[in-house]
Write a protein that holds these residues in place. Structure first.
Motif, PDB file in Angstrom:
ATOM      1  N   ASP A  28      22.517 -33.880 -84.759  1.00  0.00           N
ATOM      2  CA  ASP A  28      21.172 -33.607 -84.260  1.00  0.00           C
ATOM      3  C   ASP A  28      20.323 -34.858 -84.488  1.00  0.00           C
ATOM      4  OD1 ASP A  28      18.570 -32.783 -83.789  1.00  0.00           O
ATOM      5  OD2 ASP A  28      18.713 -30.968 -85.009  1.00  0.00           O
ATOM      6  N   ILE A  29      19.828 -35.464 -83.423  1.00  0.00           N
ATOM      7  CA  ILE A  29      19.104 -36.734 -83.575  1.00  0.00           C
ATOM      8  C   ILE A  29      17.781 -36.547 -84.311  1.00  0.00           C
ATOM      9  CG2 ILE A  29      20.180 -37.713 -81.516  1.00  0.00           C
ATOM     10  CD1 ILE A  29      17.498 -37.360 -80.060  1.00  0.00           C
ATOM     11  N   THR A  30      17.262 -35.322 -84.369  1.00  0.00           N
ATOM     12  CA  THR A  30      15.985 -35.109 -85.063  1.00  0.00           C
ATOM     13  C   THR A  30      16.142 -35.085 -86.574  1.00  0.00           C
ATOM     14  OG1 THR A  30      16.096 -32.678 -85.058  1.00  0.00           O
ATOM     15  CG2 THR A  30      15.152 -33.750 -83.108  1.00  0.00           C
ATOM     16  N   THR A  31      17.369 -34.983 -87.072  1.00  0.00           N
ATOM     17  CA  THR A  31      17.593 -34.933 -88.521  1.00  0.00           C
ATOM     18  C   THR A  31      18.301 -36.175 -89.040  1.00  0.00           C
ATOM     19  OG1 THR A  31      19.709 -33.762 -88.275  1.00  0.00           O
ATOM     20  CG2 THR A  31      17.712 -32.420 -88.457  1.00  0.00           C
ATOM     21  N   LEU A  32      18.654 -37.106 -88.148  1.00  0.00           N
ATOM     22  CA  LEU A  32      19.353 -38.318 -88.571  1.00  0.00           C
ATOM     23  C   LEU A  32      18.394 -39.266 -89.294  1.00  0.00           C
ATOM     24  CD1 LEU A  32      21.667 -39.359 -85.587  1.00  0.00           C
ATOM     25  CD2 LEU A  32      22.375 -38.555 -87.843  1.00  0.00           C
ATOM     26  N   LYS A  33      18.751 -39.652 -90.479  1.00  0.00           N
ATOM     27  CA  LYS A  33      17.978 -40.659 -91.199  1.00  0.00           C
ATOM     28  C   LYS A  33      18.382 -42.064 -90.758  1.00  0.00           C
ATOM     29  CE  LYS A  33      15.663 -37.863 -93.938  1.00  0.00           C
ATOM     30  NZ  LYS A  33      15.745 -36.618 -93.200  1.00  0.00           N
ATOM     31  N   GLU A  34      19.673 -42.227 -90.446  1.00  0.00           N
ATOM     32  CA  GLU A  34      20.183 -43.488 -89.922  1.00  0.00           C
ATOM     33  C   GLU A  34      21.420 -43.194 -89.079  1.00  0.00           C
ATOM     34  OE1 GLU A  34      22.897 -44.756 -93.811  1.00  0.00           O
ATOM     35  OE2 GLU A  34      20.936 -45.679 -93.484  1.00  0.00           O
ATOM     36  N   LEU A  35      21.794 -44.133 -88.224  1.00  0.00           N
ATOM     37  CA  LEU A  35      22.944 -43.932 -87.352  1.00  0.00           C
ATOM     38  C   LEU A  35      24.238 -43.922 -88.162  1.00  0.00           C
ATOM     39  CD1 LEU A  35      22.240 -46.213 -84.249  1.00  0.00           C
ATOM     40  CD2 LEU A  35      22.257 -43.712 -84.310  1.00  0.00           C
ATOM     41  N   PRO A  36      25.173 -43.031 -87.828  1.00  0.00           N
ATOM     42  CA  PRO A  36      26.496 -43.104 -88.449  1.00  0.00           C
ATOM     43  C   PRO A  36      27.189 -44.407 -88.033  1.00  0.00           C
ATOM     44  CG  PRO A  36      26.159 -41.005 -87.308  1.00  0.00           C
ATOM     45  CD  PRO A  36      25.041 -41.900 -86.903  1.00  0.00           C
ATOM     46  N   GLU A  37      28.214 -44.766 -88.744  1.00  0.00           N
ATOM     47  CA  GLU A  37      28.992 -45.952 -88.425  1.00  0.00           C
ATOM     48  C   GLU A  37      29.689 -45.773 -87.067  1.00  0.00           C
ATOM     49  OE1 GLU A  37      30.570 -49.293 -87.967  1.00  0.00           O
ATOM     50  OE2 GLU A  37      29.408 -49.010 -89.800  1.00  0.00           O
ATOM     51  N   LEU A  38      29.443 -46.687 -86.139  1.00  0.00           N
ATOM     52  CA  LEU A  38      29.968 -46.561 -84.783  1.00  0.00           C
ATOM     53  C   LEU A  38      31.006 -47.619 -84.430  1.00  0.00           C
ATOM     54  CD1 LEU A  38      26.606 -45.876 -82.884  1.00  0.00           C
ATOM     55  CD2 LEU A  38      28.339 -44.204 -83.517  1.00  0.00           C
ATOM     56  N   THR A  39      31.330 -48.493 -85.386  1.00  0.00           N
ATOM     57  CA  THR A  39      32.193 -49.632 -85.094  1.00  0.00           C
ATOM     58  C   THR A  39      33.531 -49.214 -84.496  1.00  0.00           C
ATOM     59  OG1 THR A  39      31.184 -50.823 -86.939  1.00  0.00           O
ATOM     60  CG2 THR A  39      33.246 -51.712 -86.040  1.00  0.00           C
ATOM     61  N   HIS A  40      34.130 -48.182 -85.043  1.00  0.00           N
ATOM     62  CA  HIS A  40      35.466 -47.772 -84.603  1.00  0.00           C
ATOM     63  C   HIS A  40      35.442 -46.495 -83.758  1.00  0.00           C
ATOM     64  CE1 HIS A  40      37.019 -50.866 -87.214  1.00  0.00           C
ATOM     65  NE2 HIS A  40      36.380 -50.339 -88.258  1.00  0.00           N
ATOM     66  N   THR A  41      34.271 -46.147 -83.253  1.00  0.00           N
ATOM     67  CA  THR A  41      34.155 -44.938 -82.436  1.00  0.00           C
ATOM     68  C   THR A  41      34.805 -45.160 -81.072  1.00  0.00           C
ATOM     69  OG1 THR A  41      32.072 -44.340 -83.503  1.00  0.00           O
ATOM     70  CG2 THR A  41      32.552 -43.311 -81.376  1.00  0.00           C
ATOM     71  N   LYS A  42      35.716 -44.273 -80.714  1.00  0.00           N
ATOM     72  CA  LYS A  42      36.436 -44.406 -79.446  1.00  0.00           C
ATOM     73  C   LYS A  42      35.762 -43.658 -78.308  1.00  0.00           C
ATOM     74  CE  LYS A  42      40.923 -45.168 -81.628  1.00  0.00           C
ATOM     75  NZ  LYS A  42      42.335 -44.702 -81.756  1.00  0.00           N
ATOM     76  N   GLN A  43      34.911 -42.693 -78.655  1.00  0.00           N
ATOM     77  CA  GLN A  43      34.158 -42.006 -77.609  1.00  0.00           C
ATOM     78  C   GLN A  43      32.798 -41.613 -78.151  1.00  0.00           C
ATOM     79  OE1 GLN A  43      36.542 -38.544 -76.541  1.00  0.00           O
ATOM     80  NE2 GLN A  43      35.166 -37.197 -77.651  1.00  0.00           N
ATOM     81  N   LEU A  44      31.826 -41.621 -77.255  1.00  0.00           N
ATOM     82  CA  LEU A  44      30.452 -41.323 -77.652  1.00  0.00           C
ATOM     83  C   LEU A  44      29.805 -40.455 -76.582  1.00  0.00           C
ATOM     84  CD1 LEU A  44      28.233 -41.884 -79.747  1.00  0.00           C
ATOM     85  CD2 LEU A  44      27.580 -43.883 -78.394  1.00  0.00           C
ATOM     86  N   GLY A  45      29.214 -39.341 -77.015  1.00  0.00           N
ATOM     87  CA  GLY A  45      28.588 -38.420 -76.076  1.00  0.00           C
ATOM     88  C   GLY A  45      27.135 -38.147 -76.423  1.00  0.00           C
ATOM     89  N   PHE A  46      26.378 -37.753 -75.409  1.00  0.00           N
ATOM     90  CA  PHE A  46      24.969 -37.397 -75.569  1.00  0.00           C
ATOM     91  C   PHE A  46      24.730 -36.065 -74.870  1.00  0.00           C
ATOM     92  CE2 PHE A  46      25.398 -41.980 -75.466  1.00  0.00           C
ATOM     93  CZ  PHE A  46      24.658 -42.401 -76.554  1.00  0.00           C
ATOM     94  N   VAL A  47      24.032 -35.164 -75.540  1.00  0.00           N
ATOM     95  CA  VAL A  47      23.724 -33.850 -74.972  1.00  0.00           C
ATOM     96  C   VAL A  47      22.239 -33.583 -75.148  1.00  0.00           C
ATOM     97  CG1 VAL A  47      24.210 -31.377 -75.023  1.00  0.00           C
ATOM     98  CG2 VAL A  47      26.047 -33.006 -75.523  1.00  0.00           C
ATOM     99  N   PHE A  48      21.588 -33.127 -74.087  1.00  0.00           N
ATOM    100  CA  PHE A  48      20.141 -32.913 -74.148  1.00  0.00           C
ATOM    101  C   PHE A  48      19.714 -31.987 -73.006  1.00  0.00           C
ATOM    102  CE2 PHE A  48      21.164 -36.682 -71.726  1.00  0.00           C
ATOM    103  CZ  PHE A  48      20.460 -36.519 -70.548  1.00  0.00           C
ATOM    104  N   PRO A  49      18.545 -31.351 -73.142  1.00  0.00           N
ATOM    105  CA  PRO A  49      18.019 -30.502 -72.062  1.00  0.00           C
ATOM    106  C   PRO A  49      17.285 -31.349 -71.022  1.00  0.00           C
ATOM    107  CG  PRO A  49      16.572 -30.390 -73.954  1.00  0.00           C
ATOM    108  CD  PRO A  49      17.718 -31.264 -74.368  1.00  0.00           C
ATOM    109  N   ILE A  50      17.144 -30.782 -69.848  1.00  0.00           N
ATOM    110  CA  ILE A  50      16.356 -31.406 -68.787  1.00  0.00           C
ATOM    111  C   ILE A  50      14.918 -30.921 -68.892  1.00  0.00           C
ATOM    112  CG2 ILE A  50      15.951 -31.438 -66.289  1.00  0.00           C
ATOM    113  CD1 ILE A  50      18.207 -33.229 -67.118  1.00  0.00           C
ATOM    114  N   TYR A  51      13.980 -31.849 -68.910  1.00  0.00           N
ATOM    115  CA  TYR A  51      12.557 -31.511 -68.890  1.00  0.00           C
ATOM    116  C   TYR A  51      11.952 -32.079 -67.613  1.00  0.00           C
ATOM    117  CZ  TYR A  51      12.751 -30.222 -73.869  1.00  0.00           C
ATOM    118  OH  TYR A  51      13.057 -29.612 -75.069  1.00  0.00           O
ATOM    119  N   ALA A  52      11.585 -31.174 -66.717  1.00  0.00           N
ATOM    120  CA  ALA A  52      10.983 -31.571 -65.443  1.00  0.00           C
ATOM    121  C   ALA A  52      11.854 -32.610 -64.744  1.00  0.00           C
ATOM    122  CB  ALA A  52       9.559 -32.093 -65.645  1.00  0.00           C
ATOM    123  N   TRP A  53      13.142 -32.320 -64.630  1.00  0.00           N
ATOM    124  CA  TRP A  53      14.105 -33.161 -63.915  1.00  0.00           C
ATOM    125  C   TRP A  53      14.226 -34.554 -64.513  1.00  0.00           C
ATOM    126  CZ3 TRP A  53      10.221 -30.465 -61.228  1.00  0.00           C
ATOM    127  CH2 TRP A  53      10.652 -29.247 -60.684  1.00  0.00           C
TER     128      TRP A  53
END
Length: 247
Positions: A28-53
């Motif tokens: 949850d991006i609203t509770t993240l104090k800092e980004l997790p380590e992404l150096t070796h991440t093989k896939q990355l996703g984003f999920v969010f609602p649509i607000y007024a298109w």
């Protein structure tokens, strides 16, 4: 790794279901104090609602933070109907290999009442099946664009979204009725930190994200938005999930 923002739970549930189905982790991006380590991440996703298109401001700001990865990237937007050009606009700022929209129950009760109970259950059931399909495609790292943009997508995502962000995000019409017991849940849960308690009664700042978490999750159903929401039902996905899927 999946980053998500959610108002009343639709996107949180979507992100966590995808994480479970793909063996990933959801944040949850609203509770993240800092980004997790992404150096070796093989896939990355984003999920969010649509607000007024369009993409919610909080997610649009967040995607400026992660480094651009060489691995597989995907985005999922949840919406009550059309997504417009939101995913294409998102991909201009953070490139995506795959993009999806997922139809979920309506929660923008300022504009209209919630879906009826049977329609809510049907949408969640259909979403479960679609998420299984998405998860398989993500695991295979297939490039997919399955987004229901709808008619006049450009007009909606540019002009209508501009109008929403310019004029419709006022928090001033929010108020608490007498049955408010001052529990402070709305204050704690507001992702925009736009609510405070004054003499035990919530008061709102001038603007917010319009996620409607406060009005939909109030235990006393004491929060209204001007005259728009009187008599309308409230919605959070938690009321329709089994215990092992709670968000």
């Amino acid at each position: 790794m999946i980053f998500y923002f959610s108002g009343t739970g639709n996107s949180a549930w979507t992100a966590r279901q995808l994480a479970r189905l793909t063996g990933d982790n959801a944040y949850d991006i609203t509770t993240l104090k800092e980004l997790p380590e992404l150096t070796h991440t093989k896939q990355l996703g984003f999920v969010f609602p649509i607000y007024a298109w369009g993409v919610p401001e909080i997610m649009a700001d967040f995607i400026k933070k992660p480094p651009k990865l060489q691995g597989f990237t995907f985005g999922v937007c949840t919406c009550g109907g059309d997504a417009g050009l939101a995913m294409k606009q998102f991909a201009k700022h953070y490139p995506l290999r795959s993009s999806y929209s997922l139809l979920m129950p309506n929660n923008y009760i300022i504009g209209s009442d919630t879906d009826c109970e049977s329609e809510i259950l049907q949408k969640i059931a259909a979403a479960r099946e679609e998420l299984k399909r998405m998860a398989q495609e993500i695991q295979r790292q297939e490039p997919v664009y399955r987004v229901h943009e709808g008619p006049l997508a450009g007009v909606k995502s540019h002009l209508a979204n501009f109008g929403f962000n310019k004029f419709a995000r006022s928090a001033k019409p929010f108020f608490a009725e007498d049955r408010c017991n001052g529990c402070g849940r709305c204050v704690r849960n507001c992702p925009a930190s736009a609510i405070s308690l004054r003499d035990g009664t919530p008061v709102w700042a001038a603007r917010c994200f319009q996620c409607l978490r406060c009005i939909n999750e109030c235990p006393q159903q004491a929060i209204q938005y001007g005259k728009s929401t009187a008599g309308r039902r409230r919605y959070t996905i938690r009321a329709y999930l089994p215990q092992d899927e709670q968000v």
